[in-house]
Design a protein around this motif. Structure first.
Motif, mmCIF file in Angstrom:
data_model
loop_
_atom_site.group_PDB
_atom_site.id
_atom_site.type_symbol
_atom_site.label_atom_id
_atom_site.label_comp_id
_atom_site.label_asym_id
_atom_site.label_seq_id
_atom_site.Cartn_x
_atom_site.Cartn_y
_atom_site.Cartn_z
ATOM 1 N N PHE A 135 0.825 -1.215 0.000
ATOM 2 C CA PHE A 135 0.000 0.000 0.000
ATOM 3 C C PHE A 135 0.861 1.268 0.000
ATOM 4 C CE2 PHE A 135 -2.099 -3.420 2.419
ATOM 5 C CZ PHE A 135 -3.094 -3.724 1.502
ATOM 6 N N VAL A 136 1.952 1.207 -0.739
ATOM 7 C CA VAL A 136 2.849 2.347 -0.803
ATOM 8 C C VAL A 136 2.206 3.478 -1.606
ATOM 9 C CG1 VAL A 136 4.038 1.532 -2.904
ATOM 10 C CG2 VAL A 136 5.233 3.025 -1.290
ATOM 11 N N GLY A 137 2.466 4.719 -1.193
ATOM 12 C CA GLY A 137 2.010 5.881 -1.946
ATOM 13 C C GLY A 137 0.588 6.296 -1.679
ATOM 14 N N LEU B 189 -2.738 11.773 -9.623
ATOM 15 C CA LEU B 189 -2.890 12.278 -10.985
ATOM 16 C C LEU B 189 -3.295 11.192 -11.980
ATOM 17 C CD1 LEU B 189 0.247 14.603 -11.130
ATOM 18 C CD2 LEU B 189 -2.134 15.280 -10.766
ATOM 19 N N SER B 190 -3.230 9.927 -11.570
ATOM 20 C CA SER B 190 -3.518 8.811 -12.470
ATOM 21 C C SER B 190 -4.909 8.260 -12.206
ATOM 22 C CB SER B 190 -2.487 7.690 -12.280
ATOM 23 O OG SER B 190 -1.167 8.173 -12.406
ATOM 24 N N GLU B 191 -5.483 7.636 -13.225
ATOM 25 C CA GLU B 191 -6.744 6.918 -13.022
ATOM 26 C C GLU B 191 -6.503 5.637 -12.243
ATOM 27 O OE1 GLU B 191 -10.057 7.866 -13.894
ATOM 28 O OE2 GLU B 191 -8.855 9.687 -13.865
ATOM 29 N N SER B 192 -5.368 5.019 -12.432
ATOM 30 C CA SER B 192 -4.976 3.851 -11.633
ATOM 31 C C SER B 192 -3.462 3.763 -11.642
ATOM 32 C CB SER B 192 -5.593 2.555 -12.181
ATOM 33 O OG SER B 192 -5.035 2.224 -13.437
ATOM 34 N N LEU B 193 -2.922 3.195 -10.569
ATOM 35 C CA LEU B 193 -1.472 2.993 -10.480
ATOM 36 C C LEU B 193 -1.234 1.709 -9.684
ATOM 37 C CD1 LEU B 193 1.297 5.604 -9.814
ATOM 38 C CD2 LEU B 193 1.290 3.436 -8.574
ATOM 39 N N GLU B 194 -0.465 0.816 -10.253
ATOM 40 C CA GLU B 194 -0.169 -0.464 -9.617
ATOM 41 C C GLU B 194 1.341 -0.624 -9.481
ATOM 42 O OE1 GLU B 194 -1.888 -3.325 -12.239
ATOM 43 O OE2 GLU B 194 -3.738 -2.147 -12.402
ATOM 44 N N VAL B 195 1.770 -1.143 -8.348
ATOM 45 C CA VAL B 195 3.183 -1.432 -8.100
ATOM 46 C C VAL B 195 3.321 -2.929 -7.865
ATOM 47 C CG1 VAL B 195 5.205 -0.916 -6.706
ATOM 48 C CG2 VAL B 195 3.443 0.830 -7.002
ATOM 49 N N ARG B 196 4.197 -3.567 -8.618
ATOM 50 C CA ARG B 196 4.444 -5.006 -8.462
ATOM 51 C C ARG B 196 5.946 -5.245 -8.468
ATOM 52 N NH1 ARG B 196 -0.387 -8.113 -10.938
ATOM 53 N NH2 ARG B 196 -1.824 -6.475 -11.562
ATOM 54 N N ALA B 197 6.397 -6.142 -7.620
ATOM 55 C CA ALA B 197 7.811 -6.509 -7.577
ATOM 56 C C ALA B 197 7.917 -8.011 -7.747
ATOM 57 C CB ALA B 197 8.448 -6.073 -6.268
ATOM 58 N N LYS B 198 8.763 -8.438 -8.668
ATOM 59 C CA LYS B 198 8.966 -9.862 -8.894
ATOM 60 C C LYS B 198 10.357 -10.073 -9.463
ATOM 61 C CE LYS B 198 6.934 -13.937 -11.087
ATOM 62 N NZ LYS B 198 5.838 -14.464 -11.952
ATOM 63 N N GLY B 199 11.067 -11.016 -8.864
ATOM 64 C CA GLY B 199 12.408 -11.275 -9.338
ATOM 65 C C GLY B 199 13.280 -10.034 -9.211
#
Length: 324
Positions: free
Chosen positions: A274-276, A296-306
């Motif tokens: 739940f960053v940001g 400012l965005s309609e959606s923003l997703e953060v994903r970390a893998k590898g």
């Protein structure tokens, strides 16, 4: 006499599933009356119809209740969290809880938006954990989709039925739940524009602007789109990333940007759940830029893998009328 509130000083998060006006009032009225009698700030962010029901039930005490039409109390999850935090900061009283009735709006939302709101409901348990806030989230089972009503018991540790507290056996760890309900990733199409990897923010800004112009954005909307991409890239680079590769493509009603961040050593960035979502405070914080990008965005997703950390954001594109 007011009933005792929950023990402890941290965040308390309860759902209320109701199927009639009487069931809504059976939970909301004691909650509000007890809070006002204890000298606590109380907010009811719900539908206009429910606000009217509640005010009638409270009678002369209605003037002490803060109200907000929930459809306008934060259109998107990041705005909703900001609204909660700002209400608490403005109205908090030393040694007392702040009470909130916070009814989410589910009607008319896309599948992606529903997933984002479910994740936010779970995320509140983390984002507001330290605050002395008691929040009840009503769900009108006459109108909300069945899967949303079921999700209420996964995103709240307990639910209230009148004054009766019922633990939610299906309550899930917020981080695990957010990963489970994440919307499916829409990978960049083969024809997506690309640049990088780069550590130069000027190159990020130039690419973001070129793609926004190509999508038909201009004026203030163009400037805000570029700012959102630059702030997201800035968060990644300031958090330990060494380079950012960017892709951009158009979707119906939006221009999408994907930022792929790498770092030396082959490990993804450590990105908190739940960053940001926290708005900037008096002191600068590494998350401030990502909060602005979310706003400012309609959606923003953060994903970390590898070894990769991936940020995908969607900026509202011009409507058909603007293209004519």
């Amino acid at each position: 006499m007011p009933a005792e509130g929950p023990a402890g000083t941290g965040f308390v998060h309860h759902a209320c599933l109701y199927g009639s006006d009487a069931e809504f009032l059976a939970t909301a009225v004691p909650f509000v009356r007890d809070g006002l009698a204890a000298g606590e700030p109380v907010l009811a962010a719900t539908t206009p119809a429910n606000i009217e029901l509640l005010q009638r039930a409270l009678g002369e005490r209605a003037h002490a209740l803060d109200t907000a039409e929930t459809a306008y109390f934060g259109r998107r999850p990041v705005e909703r969290v900001t609204a909660f935090l700002r209400y608490h900061d403005r109205r908090a009283r030393p040694g007392r809880r702040t009470r909130m009735i916070a009814e989410p709006v589910w009607g008319g939302k896309s599948a992606r938006q529903v997933a984002e709101w479910k994740r936010m409901e779970s995320g509140l348990n983390v984002l507001l954990a330290a605050l002395p806030v008691w929040m009840i989230c009503p769900y009108d089972t006459r109108t909300v989709p069945a899967d949303v009503a079921r999700a209420a018991c996964a995103t709240h540790p307990a639910r209230l039925d009148g004054r009766r507290l019922i633990p939610c056996a299906g309550y899930a760890d917020p981080g695990a739940y957010a990963a489970e309900v994440a919307p499916p990733r829409s990978p960049a199409p083969p024809g997506a524009a690309r640049t990088g990897p780069t550590a130069r923010r000027a190159a990020v800004r130039r690419f973001a602007r070129e793609r926004a112009v190509a999508a038909g954005l201009s004026g203030e909307r163009l400037a805000l789109a570029v700012l959102a991409v630059c702030e997201a890239a800035g968060y990644l680079l300031a958090g330990g990333g060494t380079r950012v590769a960017l892709r951009a493509w158009e979707e119906p009603g939006a221009v999408a940007y994907e930022l792929l961040c790498t770092r030396d050593g082959g490990r993804a960035l450590a990105v908190p759940a739940f960053v940001g979502f926290h708005p900037p405070g008096p002191a600068a914080h590494p998350e401030d830029g990502l909060w602005l990008a979310r706003t400012l965005s309609e959606s923003l997703e953060v994903r970390a893998k590898g070894a990769l950390t991936r940020v995908t954001l969607r900026i509202a594109g011009p409507g058909d009328a603007e293209r004519l």
